[in-house]
Design a protein around this motif. Structure first.
Motif, PDB file in Angstrom:
ATOM      1  N   PHE A  77     -14.936  -8.916  66.101  1.00  0.00           N
ATOM      2  CA  PHE A  77     -15.472  -9.137  64.751  1.00  0.00           C
ATOM      3  C   PHE A  77     -14.697 -10.276  64.111  1.00  0.00           C
ATOM      4  O   PHE A  77     -13.460 -10.272  64.139  1.00  0.00           O
ATOM      5  CB  PHE A  77     -15.287  -7.895  63.877  1.00  0.00           C
ATOM      6  CG  PHE A  77     -16.064  -6.697  64.326  1.00  0.00           C
ATOM      7  CD1 PHE A  77     -17.394  -6.543  63.970  1.00  0.00           C
ATOM      8  CD2 PHE A  77     -15.464  -5.715  65.098  1.00  0.00           C
ATOM      9  CE1 PHE A  77     -18.117  -5.434  64.377  1.00  0.00           C
ATOM     10  CE2 PHE A  77     -16.181  -4.596  65.515  1.00  0.00           C
ATOM     11  CZ  PHE A  77     -17.511  -4.451  65.150  1.00  0.00           C
ATOM     12  N   ASP A 116     -20.040  -8.849  67.886  1.00  0.00           N
ATOM     13  CA  ASP A 116     -20.920  -8.267  66.872  1.00  0.00           C
ATOM     14  C   ASP A 116     -21.766  -9.381  66.260  1.00  0.00           C
ATOM     15  O   ASP A 116     -21.248 -10.421  65.868  1.00  0.00           O
ATOM     16  CB  ASP A 116     -20.075  -7.591  65.788  1.00  0.00           C
ATOM     17  CG  ASP A 116     -20.900  -6.782  64.811  1.00  0.00           C
ATOM     18  OD1 ASP A 116     -21.221  -5.619  65.129  1.00  0.00           O
ATOM     19  OD2 ASP A 116     -21.243  -7.311  63.727  1.00  0.00           O
ATOM     20  N   CYS A 118     -24.066 -10.032  63.224  1.00  0.00           N
ATOM     21  CA  CYS A 118     -24.567  -9.571  61.928  1.00  0.00           C
ATOM     22  C   CYS A 118     -24.205 -10.614  60.881  1.00  0.00           C
ATOM     23  O   CYS A 118     -23.446 -11.544  61.155  1.00  0.00           O
ATOM     24  CB  CYS A 118     -23.966  -8.219  61.555  1.00  0.00           C
ATOM     25  SG  CYS A 118     -24.863  -7.403  60.198  1.00  0.00           S
ATOM     26  N   CYS A 120     -23.305  -9.551  57.490  1.00  0.00           N
ATOM     27  CA  CYS A 120     -22.616  -8.969  56.321  1.00  0.00           C
ATOM     28  C   CYS A 120     -21.195  -9.502  56.127  1.00  0.00           C
ATOM     29  O   CYS A 120     -20.705  -9.564  55.008  1.00  0.00           O
ATOM     30  CB  CYS A 120     -22.629  -7.449  56.376  1.00  0.00           C
ATOM     31  SG  CYS A 120     -21.855  -6.768  57.846  1.00  0.00           S
ATOM     32  N   CYS A 128     -26.616  -7.721  55.235  1.00  0.00           N
ATOM     33  CA  CYS A 128     -26.707  -8.013  56.655  1.00  0.00           C
ATOM     34  C   CYS A 128     -27.781  -9.046  56.974  1.00  0.00           C
ATOM     35  O   CYS A 128     -28.079  -9.300  58.143  1.00  0.00           O
ATOM     36  CB  CYS A 128     -26.989  -6.732  57.430  1.00  0.00           C
ATOM     37  SG  CYS A 128     -25.745  -5.466  57.144  1.00  0.00           S
ATOM     38  N   SER A 165     -26.118  -5.886  65.119  1.00  0.00           N
ATOM     39  CA  SER A 165     -25.845  -4.659  64.355  1.00  0.00           C
ATOM     40  C   SER A 165     -26.511  -4.665  62.988  1.00  0.00           C
ATOM     41  O   SER A 165     -26.191  -3.853  62.135  1.00  0.00           O
ATOM     42  CB  SER A 165     -24.341  -4.478  64.184  1.00  0.00           C
ATOM     43  OG  SER A 165     -23.807  -5.477  63.345  1.00  0.00           O
ATOM     44  N   TYR A 192     -27.053  -2.166  68.783  1.00  0.00           N
ATOM     45  CA  TYR A 192     -26.785  -1.083  67.837  1.00  0.00           C
ATOM     46  C   TYR A 192     -28.170  -0.527  67.498  1.00  0.00           C
ATOM     47  O   TYR A 192     -28.777  -0.927  66.513  1.00  0.00           O
ATOM     48  CB  TYR A 192     -26.176  -1.627  66.559  1.00  0.00           C
ATOM     49  CG  TYR A 192     -24.726  -2.064  66.552  1.00  0.00           C
ATOM     50  CD1 TYR A 192     -24.321  -3.252  67.144  1.00  0.00           C
ATOM     51  CD2 TYR A 192     -23.754  -1.309  65.880  1.00  0.00           C
ATOM     52  CE1 TYR A 192     -22.991  -3.672  67.071  1.00  0.00           C
ATOM     53  CE2 TYR A 192     -22.430  -1.727  65.808  1.00  0.00           C
ATOM     54  CZ  TYR A 192     -22.055  -2.908  66.403  1.00  0.00           C
ATOM     55  OH  TYR A 192     -20.754  -3.322  66.310  1.00  0.00           O
ATOM     56  N   TYR A 201     -18.106   4.051  57.240  1.00  0.00           N
ATOM     57  CA  TYR A 201     -17.829   2.645  57.557  1.00  0.00           C
ATOM     58  C   TYR A 201     -16.845   1.969  56.609  1.00  0.00           C
ATOM     59  O   TYR A 201     -16.523   0.809  56.785  1.00  0.00           O
ATOM     60  CB  TYR A 201     -19.116   1.802  57.548  1.00  0.00           C
ATOM     61  CG  TYR A 201     -20.209   2.258  58.479  1.00  0.00           C
ATOM     62  CD1 TYR A 201     -19.939   2.915  59.665  1.00  0.00           C
ATOM     63  CD2 TYR A 201     -21.549   1.994  58.169  1.00  0.00           C
ATOM     64  CE1 TYR A 201     -20.962   3.325  60.507  1.00  0.00           C
ATOM     65  CE2 TYR A 201     -22.576   2.384  59.011  1.00  0.00           C
ATOM     66  CZ  TYR A 201     -22.281   3.056  60.171  1.00  0.00           C
ATOM     67  OH  TYR A 201     -23.299   3.450  60.997  1.00  0.00           O
ATOM     68  N   PHE A 204     -13.763  -0.129  57.732  1.00  0.00           N
ATOM     69  CA  PHE A 204     -14.218  -1.352  58.401  1.00  0.00           C
ATOM     70  C   PHE A 204     -14.593  -2.420  57.375  1.00  0.00           C
ATOM     71  O   PHE A 204     -14.187  -3.577  57.473  1.00  0.00           O
ATOM     72  CB  PHE A 204     -15.425  -1.016  59.282  1.00  0.00           C
ATOM     73  CG  PHE A 204     -16.124  -2.221  59.869  1.00  0.00           C
ATOM     74  CD1 PHE A 204     -15.815  -2.665  61.152  1.00  0.00           C
ATOM     75  CD2 PHE A 204     -17.111  -2.898  59.150  1.00  0.00           C
ATOM     76  CE1 PHE A 204     -16.468  -3.766  61.693  1.00  0.00           C
ATOM     77  CE2 PHE A 204     -17.761  -4.001  59.681  1.00  0.00           C
ATOM     78  CZ  PHE A 204     -17.438  -4.431  60.962  1.00  0.00           C
ATOM     79  N   GLN A 221     -30.464   0.462  57.644  1.00  0.00           N
ATOM     80  CA  GLN A 221     -29.783   1.435  58.491  1.00  0.00           C
ATOM     81  C   GLN A 221     -30.476   2.792  58.337  1.00  0.00           C
ATOM     82  O   GLN A 221     -31.121   3.064  57.328  1.00  0.00           O
ATOM     83  CB  GLN A 221     -28.303   1.524  58.097  1.00  0.00           C
ATOM     84  CG  GLN A 221     -27.587   0.189  58.291  1.00  0.00           C
ATOM     85  CD  GLN A 221     -26.103   0.246  57.969  1.00  0.00           C
ATOM     86  OE1 GLN A 221     -25.602   1.233  57.435  1.00  0.00           O
ATOM     87  NE2 GLN A 221     -25.398  -0.820  58.285  1.00  0.00           N
ATOM     88  N   TYR A 271     -20.412   4.676  69.084  1.00  0.00           N
ATOM     89  CA  TYR A 271     -19.378   3.981  68.309  1.00  0.00           C
ATOM     90  C   TYR A 271     -18.629   5.000  67.461  1.00  0.00           C
ATOM     91  O   TYR A 271     -19.166   5.555  66.517  1.00  0.00           O
ATOM     92  CB  TYR A 271     -20.017   2.902  67.430  1.00  0.00           C
ATOM     93  CG  TYR A 271     -19.059   1.839  66.923  1.00  0.00           C
ATOM     94  CD1 TYR A 271     -17.748   2.128  66.565  1.00  0.00           C
ATOM     95  CD2 TYR A 271     -19.484   0.517  66.791  1.00  0.00           C
ATOM     96  CE1 TYR A 271     -16.883   1.136  66.115  1.00  0.00           C
ATOM     97  CE2 TYR A 271     -18.634  -0.487  66.330  1.00  0.00           C
ATOM     98  CZ  TYR A 271     -17.324  -0.157  65.985  1.00  0.00           C
ATOM     99  OH  TYR A 271     -16.481  -1.137  65.515  1.00  0.00           O
ATOM    100  N   SER A 274     -14.753   3.404  62.176  1.00  0.00           N
ATOM    101  CA  SER A 274     -13.503   3.280  61.419  1.00  0.00           C
ATOM    102  C   SER A 274     -13.144   4.524  60.599  1.00  0.00           C
ATOM    103  O   SER A 274     -11.992   4.946  60.577  1.00  0.00           O
ATOM    104  CB  SER A 274     -13.580   2.062  60.512  1.00  0.00           C
ATOM    105  OG  SER A 274     -14.666   2.166  59.614  1.00  0.00           O
TER     106      SER A 274
HETATM  107  C1  PBG Z   1     -21.791  -4.784  60.739  1.00  0.00           C
HETATM  108  C2  PBG Z   1     -21.048  -3.611  61.275  1.00  0.00           C
HETATM  109  C3  PBG Z   1     -20.511  -2.499  60.592  1.00  0.00           C
HETATM  110  C4  PBG Z   1     -19.794  -1.758  61.554  1.00  0.00           C
HETATM  111  C5  PBG Z   1     -19.954  -2.409  62.767  1.00  0.00           C
HETATM  112  N1  PBG Z   1     -20.757  -3.539  62.575  1.00  0.00           N
HETATM  113  C6  PBG Z   1     -20.472  -2.131  59.167  1.00  0.00           C
HETATM  114  C7  PBG Z   1     -21.670  -1.882  58.371  1.00  0.00           C
HETATM  115  O1  PBG Z   1     -22.771  -1.703  58.882  1.00  0.00           O
HETATM  116  O2  PBG Z   1     -21.501  -1.907  57.149  1.00  0.00           O
HETATM  117  C8  PBG Z   1     -18.998  -0.518  61.279  1.00  0.00           C
HETATM  118  C9  PBG Z   1     -17.933  -0.209  62.275  1.00  0.00           C
HETATM  119  C10 PBG Z   1     -16.911   0.771  61.827  1.00  0.00           C
HETATM  120  O3  PBG Z   1     -17.000   1.386  60.754  1.00  0.00           O
HETATM  121  O4  PBG Z   1     -15.957   0.953  62.591  1.00  0.00           O
HETATM  122  N2  PBG Z   1     -23.010  -4.536  60.165  1.00  0.00           N
END
Ligand code: PBG
Length: 322
Positions: A77, A116, A118, A120, A128, A165, A192, A201, A204, A221, A271, A274
Motif C-alpha cells: 500500500f 492494492d 484503489c 481512497c 475510492c 479493492s 477483493y 478498517y 488502516f 462496499q 483478509y 487492521s
Molecule cells: C482500500 C483498502 C482498505 C483496506 C484494504 N484496501 C480500506 C477501506 O476500504 O477503507 C482495509 C485493510 C485493513 O483494514 O487492514 N480501499
C-alpha cells in the motif's frame, strides 16, 4: 453402554499432529506493508502495535527479513502525500508504490508482490473513485478507467498480482482487458470480491490517511447483513478474470469464506484486517499467549476454507510456524 472413543486421536501431540485436518504454513500467508516517501524512515502506526510505515529502503530490508522466516508474498500500500480530486498520483510512473515494487523486485528473489489498486489513499476527498460533477456520488465507469491505469502502472513496475479493492462493478474486467491488451497476460488479478463496509478498517485508514472526508463507503462496499450477494460478487469476478478471490474482513465473515469454498474451485483469500489485528493486540497478555491466539485465529480462517490469508501477523506467525 456403547459409545465411540473419539479421544483416541487426541492422546498426545504427535498423534494430534498426524490426524489434524487443517494445516497452516508460512506459504499461505501474505504480509501487508505501508510504504512512505523518504529514506531510513520508520513511522509506527499507533493503533497497530508492531506495524510501521516504511520508506522503500527499510521496506526491502524488512521483506528480506520476513523472507528468512518463510514469508513469500507481500501486499503493498502506498501512503501518498500528493492527493488531489482525481487521485492522479495513483498511476504515476514515479509513484510510491511503483518505485517500491521495482525496488523489491530488483533486490529480492522469489517474492510475490501484490499491489492494492484503489483511489481512497490518493484522492483529497478520500473516496475510492472519481466523484460525479454533481454531488458526492462515485462515477463507477469513469473510475474503471482510472483503476485500469493504476493496475497497468503496477504491472509495468513488476507486480505479480494487482488487487482491485474499490468495489466498483466491472473493475476486474476493466483491468483484465487493459493487462491483456498490453502484454501483461501473466499479471494476475487478486480480487477483493466480497469486501464488506466494515467497522474494522479504521486503523488502516489511520495509517493511510484514507478515511472519506464525508459520507461512507456503503454505496459500494457490501452490507454485512448479506451473504448470497457475496457469492454473486465472487462469481462475477471469476467470470471477469480474477485469479484469486477474496473475502474481507475475515473473523466476522467465516461463514462467507466457507460458502465461497463450497461454491467455487478457485483460490480463496481472506483478509484478516487492521481492526482485527488491533483487537488481538489489545487482548493478548504476553508473547506466549499472543502466539497461541494468533495461530488459533489463523487456523480458524484456514479451516473455514481459505487458501491464502492476508494478515499483519504474517511475519511473526511465519517465524512461529517454522
Ligand atoms: C482500500 C483498502 C482498505 C483496506 C484494504 N484496501 C480500506 C477501506 O476500504 O477503507 C482495509 C485493510 C485493513 O483494514 O487492514 N480501499
Amino acid at each position: 453402554m456403547r459409545f465411540v472413543r473419539l479421544r483416541k486421536n487426541r492422546i498426545n501431540q504427535r498423534i494430534r499432529d498426524l490426524s489434524s485436518e487443517t494445516r497452516i504454513s508460512a506459504g499461505d500467508l501474505v504480509m501487508p506493508y505501508f510504504v512512505i516517501e523518504g529514506k531510513h524512515k520508520v513511522k509506527p502506526i499507533k493503533s497497530m502495535p508492531g506495524i510501521s510505515r516504511l520508506s522503500i529502503d527499510n521496506l526491502v530490508r524488512d521483506i528480506k527479513e520476513a523472507g528468512r522466516s518463510g514469508v513469500r508474498s507481500v501486499l503493498l500500500f502506498g501512503v501518498c502525500d500528493k492527493k488531489d480530486k482525481f487521485g492522479l498520483e495513483a498511476y504515476s510512473e514515479t509513484g510510491i508504490v511503483q518505485r517500491a515494487v521495482a525496488a523489491v523486485k530488483k533486490n529480492i528473489k522469489d517474492i510475490t508482490v501484490i499491489t492494492d489498486v484503489c483511489l481512497c489513499g490518493y484522492t483529497s476527498h478520500g473516496h475510492c473513485g472519481i466523484l460525479k460533477a454533481q454531488g458526492d456520488i462515485i462515477d463507477n465507469d469513469k473510475t474503471l478507467e482510472i483503476l485500469a491505469k493504476i493496475a497497468f502502472s503496477h504491472a509495468e513496475a513488476g507486480a505479480d498480482f494487482v488487487a482491485p479493492s474499490a468495489m466498483m462493478d466491472g473493475q476486474v474486467k476493466a483491468i483484465r482487458e487493459v493487462l491483456d491488451r498490453n502484454n501483461f497476460k501473466a499479471v494476475k488479478i487478486f480480487a477483493y470480491s466480497a469486501k464488506y463496509a466494515s467497522n474494522f478498517y479504521w486503523p488502516f485508514r489511520d495509517a493511510m490517511g484514507s478515511s472519506p472526508r464525508f459520507g461512507d463507503r456503503k454505496d459500494h462496499q457490501m452490507d454485512f447483513r448479506n451473504s448470497d450477494e457475496a457469492l454473486k460478487e465472487i462469481s462475477e469476478d471469476i467470470k471477469e478474470g480474477a485469479s484469486v478471490v477474496m473475502v474481507k474482513p475475515a473473523l466476522a465473515y467465516l461463514d462467507i469464506i466457507s460458502r465461497a469454498r463450497q461454491a467455487f474451485n478457485v483460490p480463496i483469500a481472506a483478509y484478516n484486517v487492521s481492526g482485527e489485528y488491533a483487537l488481538l493486540k489489545n487482548y493478548s497478555q504476553n508473547r506466549e499467549s499472543e502466539k497461541k491466539l494468533v495461530l488459533e485465529i489463523l487456523t480458524g480462517i484456514k479451516r473455514a476454507g481459505s487458501d491464502i490469508i492476508i494478515t499483519y501477523h504474517a511475519k511473526e506467525a511465519a517465524r512461529w510456524l517454522k
